[in-house]
Design an enzyme around this catalytic site. Structure first.
Site: not given
Ligand code: PLP
Length: 401
Positions: A111, A208
């Site tokens: 990420y 997500k």
């Molecule tokens: C979005 C995401 C993050 C970070 O998460 P946030 O909630 O935006 O801080 C970390 N790893 C992956 C794979 C992501 O898709």
């Protein structure tokens, strides 16, 4: 509260007993910053850890606790902690596991902000890292150093969809006594449970799939009781990346439908991936559920289903890829993923723009790579929008040829 029911049942019932909360069917929202003590002596005992009870919401909150207990059960973990963002969970566990002079071994292609964090740790705290392909056992072994403090991996890797063999990684890590941390955001515990395979920590951007409705930014970390208790009292409490009770409440609401939503995400993604593969303007599709995907067998082994994320290469240049995005109408141009709405983005200029070009290309993030988070709409409408955009964006390179 432990139940040994199926995942779909536990996601609804585990970690909460309504009879402890005046029969409230849904976990109540304790939207409070602090908790009153009946006496000064009781306050002293709570601070000394001699009696149970809440003190202040950065140290713990009943709504947050329901969420943490539920997530622990779903990940088959001893304990879980909630954070104000996925990155708060990533940084809390990495700062907990490392000290100055240490080294972190990472999967190539992580990420974008995790990459940013690793750069910061290197520059300011002398904590190094290497990004390597986990394709071959020999290369993983060769990359382990005396000062390697942890292995940090994503699978599937964002946005290339490459997988890391969790069983193989755990086997090597155990030989060297190195903890394994897995960013399980793309799967959620419904599709993949790294702790069951012997990994030590699993974390999520709960923003997500776990939240699932695009209305909360949050993170989760699950693992063994002792280290998590220490993280709760150090890199969570003192650095302070806590979740708000309301966001925890929203996650509890989102979690109930996680299996139902993910099954639909997967159904839609399977159909869309097949159709993308057949389109003449699509050069390549990266989807773990595609029988031609290089790690299809591994996907079947460690994931319940292939997930709702697809990456693909369109024909043309960077400008053409952007033109294609601009032709999408139902599908929204946005980062993030796992929402009801189908979202499309251009990793090279968006999520992974912080990664230097050479590193980016090595990871397989080209200028024409597109990442699609397949939503919950009717697959016919998702495909209809993609098809009209692919049919009309007209890559310039075709005219040059
Ligand atoms: C979005 C995401 C993050 C970070 O998460 P946030 O909630 O935006 O801080 C970390 N790893 C992956 C794979 C992501 O898709």
């Amino acid at each position: 509260m432990t139940r040994e029911k199926r995942f779909e049942t536990e996601v609804i019932h585990n970690g909460y007993d309504s009879l402890n909360y005046h029969g409230s069917l849904v976990p109540p929202l304790f939207q409070t910053s602090t908790f009153t003590f009946p006496t000064a002596e009781e306050g002293e005992k709570r601070f000394a850890g001699e009696t149970e009870g809440y003190i202040y919401s950065r140290l713990g909150n009943p709504t947050v606790k329901v969420l943490e207990d539920k997530v622990a059960a779903l990940e088959k973990a001893e304990a879980a902690l909630a954070f104000g963002s996925g990155m708060a969970a990533v940084s809390a566990v990495l700062f907990y596991l490392t000290k100055s002079g240490d080294h972190i071994l990472c999967s190539e292609g992580i990420y974008g902000c995790t990459f940013g964090l690793l750069q910061l740790m290197e520059k300011k705290h002398n904590i190094g890292h290497s990004l390597i392909s986990f394709d071959k056992e020999e290369s993983v072994r060769a990359a382990i150093r005396d000062n390697t403090a942890c292995i940090y991996i994503e699978t599937p890797i964002n946005p290339t969809m490459k997988l890391v063999d969790l069983e193989m990684t755990v086997r090597i890590a155990k030989e060297y006594g190195i903890p394994v941390v897995v960013d399980n955001t793309f799967c959620s515990p419904y599709l993949q449970r790294p702790l069951e395979l012997g990994c030590d920590y699993v974390l999520h951007s709960a923003t997500k799939y776990i939240g699932g409705h695009g209305d909360v930014v949050a993170g989760l970390l699950a693992g063994r009781k002792e280290p998590l208790a220490e993280i709760a009292m150090t890199t969570l409490k003192d650095i302070g990346g806590i979740i708000s009770p309301f966001d925890a409440w929203l996650l509890l609401r989102g979690l109930k439908t996680l299996p139902v939503r993910l099954d639909r995400h997967c159904d839609n993604a399977e159909r869309v991936a097949r159709l993308l593969k057949e389109h003449s303007q699509v050069k390549k599709v990266y989807f773990p559920g595609d029988p031609d995907f290089s790690q299809y067998q591994l996907a079947k082994k460690q994931m319940k289903r292939p997930g709702g994320m697809i990456s693909f290469e369109v024909k043309g240049t960077k400008a053409d890829a952007q033109k294609f995005l601009n032709h999408c109408h139902l599908i929204k141009i946005a980062v993030s993923l796992g929402d009801a709405e189908t979202l499309i983005q251009h990793p090279a200029t968006m999520t992974h723009s912080v990664v230097p070009e050479a590193e980016r290309v090595k990871m397989g993030i080209t200028d024409t790579l597109i990442r699609l988070s397949v939503g919950l709409e009717a697959w016919e409408d998702i495909w209809g929008d993609l098809k009209q955009a692919l049919d009309t964006y007209q890559p310039t390179s075709l005219h040059q040829a």
